[in-house]
Enzyme design. Sequence first.
Site, PDB file in Angstrom:
ATOM      1  N   TYR A  81       0.851  -1.203   0.000  1.00  0.00           N
ATOM      2  CA  TYR A  81       0.000   0.000   0.000  1.00  0.00           C
ATOM      3  C   TYR A  81       0.886   1.253   0.000  1.00  0.00           C
ATOM      4  CZ  TYR A  81      -3.029   3.673   1.898  1.00  0.00           C
ATOM      5  OH  TYR A  81      -3.694   4.853   2.114  1.00  0.00           O
ATOM      6  N   GLY A  82       1.865   1.285   0.918  1.00  0.00           N
ATOM      7  CA  GLY A  82       2.771   2.435   0.981  1.00  0.00           C
ATOM      8  C   GLY A  82       3.541   2.589  -0.323  1.00  0.00           C
ATOM      9  N   ALA A  83       3.958   1.461  -0.892  1.00  0.00           N
ATOM     10  CA  ALA A  83       4.703   1.515  -2.155  1.00  0.00           C
ATOM     11  C   ALA A  83       3.829   2.110  -3.267  1.00  0.00           C
ATOM     12  CB  ALA A  83       5.179   0.116  -2.541  1.00  0.00           C
TER      13      ALA A  83
END
Length: 248
Positions: free
Chosen positions: A152-154
């Site tokens: 998700y962060g990526a």
Amino acid sequence: MAQRAAAVRNIVVTGGGTGIGRAVSLRFAEDGHRVTIVGRRREVLHATVEQIKAEHGLDVTPVVCDLADPDDVEAALSQLPDRVDVLVNNAGSRELAVGAGPHGMLARWRGDFERNVLTAVLITESLRDRFTDSGRVVTVTSVAALRGGGSYGASKAALHAWNHSLAAQLGPQGVTCNIVAPGTVAGTEFFGSRLNDAELTRRAGRTLVGRVGRPADVAAAVVFLASPDAGFITGEILQCNGGELLGR
Ligand SMILES: NC(=O)c1ccc[n+]([C@@H]2O[C@H](COP(=O)([O-])OP(=O)(O)OC[C@H]3O[C@@H](n4cnc5c(N)ncnc54)[C@H](OP(=O)(O)O)[C@@H]3O)[C@@H](O)[C@H]2O)c1
């Protein structure tokens, strides 16, 4: 001193039916702009349209579209304004319930990039020729892009890189492209039932202001970057997290 009259602008808010997107849409509608909200669930969009009408006496226009589906995006274009002053790429989500092993990983990573990257890229590229010469693109990412968010962060970090090139491409025509990166925001559908009282307290403790965010906090940052006054700010990432990135 003479007051400056604010021009009515065409605003498109993706994910405008709930949470942060709904707060953003309400702010723009309250300021007198023409607001179109986009999302997949017709009933959710219509409920928001009716709520904003009933509680605030304001009209917003719903457009049903899965922004990760190119056919759906193409079909939605005829329902979107011919000239777009502000596009807020807010739609996005995180799915935790995926299986194990390479297939589970593939589903998670592909899903997060579809849910968060493609939902911004497909609509922005499709509206490129409709931006006015003082247009604004504001994309909502996350503190997770900088602080441990896995796939998700990526996916949110990918939007940071994309925004930089978008800002370079659209800058010559007067369009600015910026990011608002929220920390934890309560009162949205994002966490489902995962954000219980204990988790809220833990997350509030990670900030410097002792509370998690509200949708209106993020809306205020979006509205600023979308304003005519922010015309010399582009390619930037505005963190909106109560100091969570700095920690205690
Ligand atoms: N809440 C937080 O703590 C937090 C923190 C950091 C960043 N964010 C980011 O903030 C943004 C807004 O999230 P939120 O917290 O307001 O959660 P939310 O209430 O779940 O809002 C997400 C919205 O996006 C729409 N959406 C999702 N996928 C879509 C698709 N493929 N096509 C069209 N619309 C789609 C959803 O409507 P439909 O399901 O009807 O399509 C929903 O209205 C997201 O990008 C999220 O990643 C949230």
